[in-house]
Design a protein around this motif. Structure first.
Motif, PDB file in Angstrom:
ATOM      1  N   SER A   1      41.648 -38.734 -31.515  1.00 13.72           N
ATOM      2  CA  SER A   1      41.473 -40.119 -31.051  1.00 13.72           C
ATOM      3  C   SER A   1      41.134 -41.041 -32.213  1.00 13.72           C
ATOM      4  O   SER A   1      41.670 -42.150 -32.331  1.00 13.72           O
ATOM      5  N   SER A   2      40.240 -40.576 -33.111  1.00 18.55           N
ATOM      6  CA  SER A   2      39.847 -41.384 -34.269  1.00 18.55           C
ATOM      7  C   SER A   2      41.036 -41.611 -35.200  1.00 18.55           C
ATOM      8  O   SER A   2      41.247 -42.722 -35.693  1.00 18.55           O
TER       9      SER A   2
ATOM     10  N   TYR B   1      44.225 -41.593 -34.404  1.00 14.73           N
ATOM     11  CA  TYR B   1      45.167 -42.487 -33.718  1.00 14.73           C
ATOM     12  C   TYR B   1      44.710 -43.941 -33.803  1.00 14.73           C
ATOM     13  O   TYR B   1      45.500 -44.843 -34.126  1.00 14.73           O
ATOM     14  N   ASN B   2      43.431 -44.194 -33.538  1.00 17.90           N
ATOM     15  CA  ASN B   2      42.903 -45.558 -33.547  1.00 17.90           C
ATOM     16  C   ASN B   2      42.934 -46.172 -34.947  1.00 17.90           C
ATOM     17  O   ASN B   2      43.273 -47.348 -35.120  1.00 17.90           O
ATOM     18  N   ASP B   3      42.557 -45.373 -35.967  1.00 18.74           N
ATOM     19  CA  ASP B   3      42.572 -45.872 -37.346  1.00 18.74           C
ATOM     20  C   ASP B   3      43.986 -46.249 -37.771  1.00 18.74           C
ATOM     21  O   ASP B   3      44.211 -47.274 -38.418  1.00 18.74           O
TER      22      ASP B   3
ATOM     23  N   LYS C   1      46.503 -47.038 -35.804  1.00 15.18           N
ATOM     24  CA  LYS C   1      46.933 -48.186 -35.011  1.00 15.18           C
ATOM     25  C   LYS C   1      46.395 -49.485 -35.599  1.00 15.18           C
ATOM     26  O   LYS C   1      47.124 -50.487 -35.700  1.00 15.18           O
ATOM     27  N   GLU C   2      45.117 -49.495 -35.984  1.00 11.68           N
ATOM     28  CA  GLU C   2      44.504 -50.699 -36.552  1.00 11.68           C
ATOM     29  C   GLU C   2      45.137 -51.068 -37.884  1.00 11.68           C
ATOM     30  O   GLU C   2      45.331 -52.257 -38.186  1.00 11.68           O
TER      31      GLU C   2
ATOM     32  N   LYS D   1      48.543 -52.589 -37.222  1.00 11.64           N
ATOM     33  CA  LYS D   1      48.331 -53.921 -36.654  1.00 11.64           C
ATOM     34  C   LYS D   1      47.989 -54.921 -37.754  1.00 11.64           C
ATOM     35  O   LYS D   1      48.475 -56.064 -37.753  1.00 11.64           O
TER      36      LYS D   1
END
Length: 420
Positions: free
Chosen positions: A211-212, A214-216, A218-219, A222
């Motif tokens: 999850s970490s 994936y989020n990193d 994605k940010e 972005k």
């Protein structure tokens, strides 16, 4: 006036024995790895006598960075960095000895691929553990400065020492020395104290790691899409640069013999000449009392590299090659400092690490594609023609990209961009 405080480094090492062990092990192991890089490339070329095979061999050495760099950080969350460091060095000590008995190119491919994987895990863990080996957190800058100084020194001395060892002692001693340095580093790491907060066994769920990650990611994407168009431009320019000329260093051993009419081991001296040039360029730039916009610094270096590499592709003797590679090293210092300054000035700290991982992935991918293309071209043209094609394309790309950026900057000042 800026002074290099050698005695401050000595004092710092005395005050931080844990860092001293980590730094000493890393520095001597890096020198040993340079010996293996020289010896294994020469041995592989002698074994195959094929420029195309050397290109494929270089690809195998780069693949781990593409495959493992994006996920290597996850393993730091699951395991102690110290254990990762010791394991990677101990295993590498045995792998290096494999080159001595390897008689089949396939074995070389396997060995260099495995070493590449271990190298990725070592690098990510090494820089993560540095803060935990320094007593005073205000001295982390000093620690990084010392690491940077020793890395540059190794870049200058390592290839020449490796070439000397191979020339006068042969290939086997180079591998044995490197193997010993790996084991020494593993031992020093095993007796190194890591601060208590890092010594606790890590118990993290796999789901949280995924999850970490994936989020990193994605940010970071972005940021590049919405805010980092200038950074995106520089990153894509780097990709194009390596796409055109990723073969320059990888096939240098072939160019040295076939185009410069010299011994294969002389390419170690060419690498040292480039590193000396980079040191000179860094020193001059660091002591200039003037502010230069990062994008001008970057593209000045890039255009100069295109010019010098084009000149190098027409060289026909080793002396001329050494001089041009020295000048190319100075240009490379301008490019690297401009690139790092552009990233640091225009990327948010929250996503900076992930942006650098994107850079490593993109640059390595560009080099691999370049080698695949060159591998096909080498079946049609000689090595000098392939070098000329790549270097001229680099020069053309650098000029076009610089002009396009100039036009963009004159027509529109993008919010949030600090290219000065």
């Amino acid at each position: 006036m800026r002074n290099f405080k050698l005695f401050r480094f000595v004092e710092f090492l005395r005050e931080n024995p844990s860092f001293f062990k980590v730094w000493l092990g890393y520095s001597q192991s890096t020198i040993g790895s340079t010996f293996t890089m020289i010896a294994r490339t020469v041995l592989f070329y002698q074994l195959t006598n094929s420029p195309s095979a050397v290109a494929i061999f270089s690809i195998f050495s780069m693949l781990p960075s593409i495959l493992m760099s994006p996920i290597a950080g996850c393993f730091q969350i699951l395991f102690q960095e110290k254990k990762i460091l010791i394991f990677s060095q101990a295993v590498n000590g045995f792998l290096v000895l494999g080159y001595i008995i390897a008689k089949d190119p396939i074995v070389f491919y396997i060995l260099v691929f495995l070493q590449g994987i271990l190298g990725v895990f070592f690098s990510t863990s090494f820089y993560s553990v540095i803060p935990q080996t320094v007593k005073n957190k205000d001295d982390i800058v000093t620690a990084n400065s010392l690491n940077n100084f020793s890395e540059n020194l190794v870049d200058v001395l390592g290839p020449s020492l490796g070439a000397i060892i191979v020339k006068f002692w042969g290939l086997i001693p180079a591998f044995i020395i490197d193997s010993i340095t790996f084991f020494i580093n593993a031992f020093l790491l095993s007796i190194t104290f890591i601060s208590e907060e890092e010594a606790v066994e890590k118990k993290v769920k796999i789901n949280s790691v995924i999850s970490s990650f994936y989020n990193d990611t994605k940010e970071a994407i972005k940021f590049l899409v919405n805010e980092g168009k200038y950074v995106n431009y520089i990153l894509f320019t780097e990709f194009l640069l390596l796409l055109a000329g990723g073969t320059i260093n990888s096939l240098l051993v072939v160019f040295t013999k076939e185009a410069l009419h010299s011994s294969e081991v002389m390419y170690g001296y060419l690498l040292s000449a480039g590193s000396i040039g980079a040191l000179i360029g860094s020193f001059i730039l660091g002591n200039l009392n003037m502010k230069i916009p990062s994008y001008k610094l970057y593209f000045t270096g890039l255009i100069a590299i295109g010019i010098f590499l084009t000149m190098f592709s027409f060289a026909n003797n080793i002396l001329l090659g050494l001089i041009i590679f020295l000048l190319n090293g100075i240009a490379n210092a301008l490019l690297q400092i401009g690139f790092m300054s552009a990233i640091m000035a225009n990327v948010l700290s929250e996503v900076r690490g992930k942006i650098f991982s994107f850079y490593i992935l993109a640059s390595t991918l560009g080099s691999v594609i370049s080698l695949l293309i060159s591998q096909k071209l080498l079946t049609i043209f000689n090595i000098q023609t392939v070098y000329r094609i790549g270097s001229i394309i680099i020069l053309i790309i650098s000029i076009i990209r610089f002009i396009r950026l100039q036009i963009f900057l004159k027509s529109k000042k993008e919010p949030g961009i600090s290219i000065e």
